[in-house]
Design a protein around this motif. Sequence first.
Motif, PDB file in Angstrom:
ATOM      1  N   TYR A 151      49.124  38.030  64.851  1.00 32.70           N
ATOM      2  CA  TYR A 151      49.386  36.901  64.447  1.00 32.70           C
ATOM      3  C   TYR A 151      48.133  36.177  63.671  1.00 32.70           C
ATOM      4  O   TYR A 151      47.076  36.321  63.827  1.00 32.70           O
ATOM      5  CB  TYR A 151      49.683  35.928  65.822  1.00 32.70           C
ATOM      6  N   GLN A 182      55.001  43.581  57.907  1.00 30.97           N
ATOM      7  CA  GLN A 182      54.767  42.085  57.835  1.00 30.97           C
ATOM      8  C   GLN A 182      55.682  40.985  57.666  1.00 30.97           C
ATOM      9  O   GLN A 182      56.592  41.310  56.852  1.00 30.97           O
ATOM     10  CB  GLN A 182      53.581  42.075  56.761  1.00 30.97           C
ATOM     11  N   ARG A 183      55.635  39.855  58.420  1.00 26.58           N
ATOM     12  CA  ARG A 183      56.393  38.820  58.140  1.00 26.58           C
ATOM     13  C   ARG A 183      55.762  37.459  58.169  1.00 26.58           C
ATOM     14  O   ARG A 183      54.540  37.252  58.727  1.00 26.58           O
ATOM     15  CB  ARG A 183      57.502  38.569  59.538  1.00 26.58           C
ATOM     16  N   THR A 184      56.413  36.475  57.703  1.00 24.47           N
ATOM     17  CA  THR A 184      56.069  34.994  57.525  1.00 24.47           C
ATOM     18  C   THR A 184      56.765  34.144  57.790  1.00 24.47           C
ATOM     19  O   THR A 184      57.990  34.129  57.282  1.00 24.47           O
ATOM     20  CB  THR A 184      55.131  34.848  56.335  1.00 24.47           C
ATOM     21  N   GLN A 185      56.565  33.265  58.754  1.00 22.81           N
ATOM     22  CA  GLN A 185      57.524  32.173  59.071  1.00 22.81           C
ATOM     23  C   GLN A 185      56.743  30.906  58.324  1.00 22.81           C
ATOM     24  O   GLN A 185      55.710  30.566  58.900  1.00 22.81           O
ATOM     25  CB  GLN A 185      57.289  31.938  60.547  1.00 22.81           C
ATOM     26  N   THR A 186      57.649  30.268  57.779  1.00 25.72           N
ATOM     27  CA  THR A 186      57.146  29.339  56.646  1.00 25.72           C
ATOM     28  C   THR A 186      57.981  27.968  56.966  1.00 25.72           C
ATOM     29  O   THR A 186      58.710  28.127  57.826  1.00 25.72           O
ATOM     30  CB  THR A 186      57.366  29.383  55.080  1.00 25.72           C
ATOM     31  N   ALA A 206      52.230  27.825  58.556  1.00 20.78           N
ATOM     32  CA  ALA A 206      52.999  29.093  58.291  1.00 20.78           C
ATOM     33  C   ALA A 206      52.263  30.130  59.419  1.00 20.78           C
ATOM     34  O   ALA A 206      51.057  29.901  59.584  1.00 20.78           O
ATOM     35  CB  ALA A 206      53.017  29.683  56.602  1.00 20.78           C
ATOM     36  N   ALA A 225      51.841  34.245  60.091  1.00 17.88           N
ATOM     37  CA  ALA A 225      52.030  35.430  59.507  1.00 17.88           C
ATOM     38  C   ALA A 225      51.945  36.286  60.697  1.00 17.88           C
ATOM     39  O   ALA A 225      51.023  36.096  61.757  1.00 17.88           O
ATOM     40  CB  ALA A 225      50.983  35.924  58.443  1.00 17.88           C
ATOM     41  N   THR A 230      48.254  29.854  59.172  1.00 25.33           N
ATOM     42  CA  THR A 230      47.602  28.930  58.029  1.00 25.33           C
ATOM     43  C   THR A 230      48.057  27.634  58.115  1.00 25.33           C
ATOM     44  O   THR A 230      49.333  27.365  58.166  1.00 25.33           O
ATOM     45  CB  THR A 230      48.004  29.851  56.812  1.00 25.33           C
TER      46      THR A 230
END
Length: 131
Positions: free
Chosen positions: A68, A101-105, A92, A94, A71
């Motif tokens: 985890y 790899q995933r990113t929650q924005t 966000a 990551a 940002t």
Amino acid sequence: MADSPFDAVRRYVAAFDAADIDAMAAACDDTMQILDGMPPHTWQGPTATRAWWRDVMAESEHLGFSGYHITLGDPSHVEDNGIFGYVVVPAAMAFSVAGAQRTQTGSTFTVALRNSGSGWRLTAWSWSKGR
């Protein structure tokens, strides 16, 4: 060096990114309350941070999540009356899911704080999930 509510939020997030539960817990007031999207959704009191972390790690292991990293954007709201603080900041997160790899924005991190006299301590936070 002047300390601000947002400085305290940044330190808490840095401790989260480093998986430093001791630093996270030390940044919180005994009245800590956490509201998060993962069941049981709320954690309260002096053990809130450690109990939340324990539950995050259990859920992460179950789902194959790891790595985890949060940002923070520029705060959309910071209030500081010297005793109480309130910070709303876009964020966000990551992370890896089974190695991908995933990113929650589009998330929002909202934090209430209290100035203990020796610096700002978190009293509550909520994470509102984005995409």
